[in-house]
Design a protein around this motif. Structure first.
Motif, PDB file in Angstrom:
ATOM      1  N   VAL A  73      28.854  30.057   3.148  1.00 60.86           N
ATOM      2  CA  VAL A  73      27.536  30.161   2.999  1.00 60.86           C
ATOM      3  C   VAL A  73      27.067  29.126   1.920  1.00 60.86           C
ATOM      4  O   VAL A  73      27.513  29.022   0.883  1.00 60.86           O
ATOM      5  N   GLY A  74      26.073  28.343   2.432  1.00 62.18           N
ATOM      6  CA  GLY A  74      25.395  27.456   1.539  1.00 62.18           C
ATOM      7  C   GLY A  74      24.293  28.121   0.707  1.00 62.18           C
ATOM      8  O   GLY A  74      23.676  29.085   1.213  1.00 62.18           O
ATOM      9  N   LEU A  75      24.440  28.027  -0.764  1.00 66.15           N
ATOM     10  CA  LEU A  75      23.306  28.384  -1.553  1.00 66.15           C
ATOM     11  C   LEU A  75      22.479  27.523  -2.366  1.00 66.15           C
ATOM     12  O   LEU A  75      23.166  26.439  -2.610  1.00 66.15           O
ATOM     13  N   THR A  76      21.347  27.777  -2.532  1.00 71.56           N
ATOM     14  CA  THR A  76      20.592  26.939  -3.589  1.00 71.56           C
ATOM     15  C   THR A  76      19.710  27.857  -4.192  1.00 71.56           C
ATOM     16  O   THR A  76      18.994  28.854  -3.811  1.00 71.56           O
ATOM     17  N   PHE A  77      19.808  27.597  -5.757  1.00 70.98           N
ATOM     18  CA  PHE A  77      18.860  28.624  -6.604  1.00 70.98           C
ATOM     19  C   PHE A  77      18.295  27.672  -7.587  1.00 70.98           C
ATOM     20  O   PHE A  77      18.816  26.596  -8.030  1.00 70.98           O
TER      21      PHE A  77
ATOM     22  N   MET B 285      29.197  43.931 -13.381  1.00 70.20           N
ATOM     23  CA  MET B 285      28.070  43.247 -13.060  1.00 70.20           C
ATOM     24  C   MET B 285      27.976  43.626 -11.494  1.00 70.20           C
ATOM     25  O   MET B 285      28.799  44.062 -10.816  1.00 70.20           O
ATOM     26  N   TYR B 286      26.609  43.539 -11.131  1.00 70.73           N
ATOM     27  CA  TYR B 286      26.296  43.638  -9.779  1.00 70.73           C
ATOM     28  C   TYR B 286      25.378  42.584  -9.329  1.00 70.73           C
ATOM     29  O   TYR B 286      24.690  41.979 -10.131  1.00 70.73           O
ATOM     30  N   VAL B 287      25.524  42.434  -7.935  1.00 69.76           N
ATOM     31  CA  VAL B 287      24.833  41.284  -7.318  1.00 69.76           C
ATOM     32  C   VAL B 287      23.887  41.762  -6.121  1.00 69.76           C
ATOM     33  O   VAL B 287      24.506  42.533  -5.381  1.00 69.76           O
ATOM     34  N   ALA B 288      22.643  41.825  -6.228  1.00 74.69           N
ATOM     35  CA  ALA B 288      21.781  42.287  -5.080  1.00 74.69           C
ATOM     36  C   ALA B 288      21.118  41.201  -4.494  1.00 74.69           C
ATOM     37  O   ALA B 288      20.140  40.650  -4.803  1.00 74.69           O
TER      38      ALA B 288
ATOM     39  N   MET C 295      26.818  39.524   3.109  1.00 72.22           N
ATOM     40  CA  MET C 295      27.489  38.312   3.049  1.00 72.22           C
ATOM     41  C   MET C 295      27.185  37.335   2.209  1.00 72.22           C
ATOM     42  O   MET C 295      27.906  36.689   1.411  1.00 72.22           O
ATOM     43  N   ILE C 296      25.588  37.168   1.734  1.00 71.46           N
ATOM     44  CA  ILE C 296      25.096  36.646   0.651  1.00 71.46           C
ATOM     45  C   ILE C 296      25.894  37.082  -0.609  1.00 71.46           C
ATOM     46  O   ILE C 296      26.158  36.351  -1.735  1.00 71.46           O
ATOM     47  N   GLU C 297      25.666  38.230  -0.838  1.00 69.46           N
ATOM     48  CA  GLU C 297      26.479  39.041  -1.951  1.00 69.46           C
ATOM     49  C   GLU C 297      27.773  38.441  -2.408  1.00 69.46           C
ATOM     50  O   GLU C 297      28.318  38.161  -3.428  1.00 69.46           O
ATOM     51  N   GLU C 298      28.583  38.484  -1.077  1.00 67.70           N
ATOM     52  CA  GLU C 298      29.933  38.214  -1.357  1.00 67.70           C
ATOM     53  C   GLU C 298      30.239  37.048  -1.781  1.00 67.70           C
ATOM     54  O   GLU C 298      31.097  36.752  -2.659  1.00 67.70           O
TER      55      GLU C 298
ATOM     56  N   TYR D 241      17.622  29.960  -1.620  1.00 71.19           N
ATOM     57  CA  TYR D 241      18.085  29.753  -0.311  1.00 71.19           C
ATOM     58  C   TYR D 241      19.296  30.096   0.186  1.00 71.19           C
ATOM     59  O   TYR D 241      20.246  29.676  -0.720  1.00 71.19           O
ATOM     60  N   ALA D 242      19.654  30.699   1.302  1.00 72.39           N
ATOM     61  CA  ALA D 242      21.207  30.793   1.862  1.00 72.39           C
ATOM     62  C   ALA D 242      21.218  30.604   3.126  1.00 72.39           C
ATOM     63  O   ALA D 242      20.150  31.044   3.906  1.00 72.39           O
ATOM     64  N   ILE D 243      22.231  30.188   3.813  1.00 70.39           N
ATOM     65  CA  ILE D 243      22.426  29.878   5.001  1.00 70.39           C
ATOM     66  C   ILE D 243      23.986  30.151   5.318  1.00 70.39           C
ATOM     67  O   ILE D 243      24.801  29.338   4.631  1.00 70.39           O
ATOM     68  N   ALA D 244      24.188  31.032   6.200  1.00 71.39           N
ATOM     69  CA  ALA D 244      25.585  31.040   6.805  1.00 71.39           C
ATOM     70  C   ALA D 244      26.010  29.972   7.571  1.00 71.39           C
ATOM     71  O   ALA D 244      25.069  29.390   8.653  1.00 71.39           O
TER      72      ALA D 244
END
Length: 131
Positions: free
Chosen positions: A94-98, A38-41, A1-4, A124-127
């Protein structure tokens, strides 16, 4: 879910899609994939160990670019950083903070016969509920 969610965000950056097109994949780039890609892991993200009823995940997201030419990698990372460095927002549910990304040593993938450039983001991530 985070990757997507991160992939969805990357696909909105014209400087990224201008180089890699839609070729942004979760976790790996398979042999035979047209490059650059690209890839995201996000497999190094885990639930925070404190009182965390909201299910916030924290950790490291790795984003890698493979390209036949080195500039494919370096220019894609540069364009991506314009958006992801110190990013805070919501993508889909998904809330994202980098924080600011940290680039690791450049490399070469013998199997894919390509340049590789990797950047890591702590964040950080939160669904979020769709209700």
């Amino acid at each position: 879910m985070i990757e997507e969610a991160i992939i969805e965000l990357l696909l909105t950056i014209p400087g990224v899609t201008g180089i890699v097109g839609q070729r942004i994949y979760p976790n790996i780039i398979k042999e035979g994939t047209q490059l650059p890609a690209m890839y995201v892991a996000a497999n190094r993200m885990s639930k925070m160990n404190c009182d965390n009823p909201m299910g916030i995940k924290t950790g490291v997201v790795e984003i890698g670019v493979h390209g036949a030419e080195y500039w494919h990698c370096s220019d894609t990372i540069m364009e991506m950083r314009k958006v992801l460095d110190d990013y805070a927002g919501k993508v889909s549910n998904v809330g994202l903070t980098f924080n600011s990304g940290e680039e690791v040593a450049d490399g070469w993938d013998d199997d894919l016969d390509t340049h590789v450039k990797i950047i890591e983001y702590e964040g950080y991530a939160i669904a979020k509920s769709t209700n």
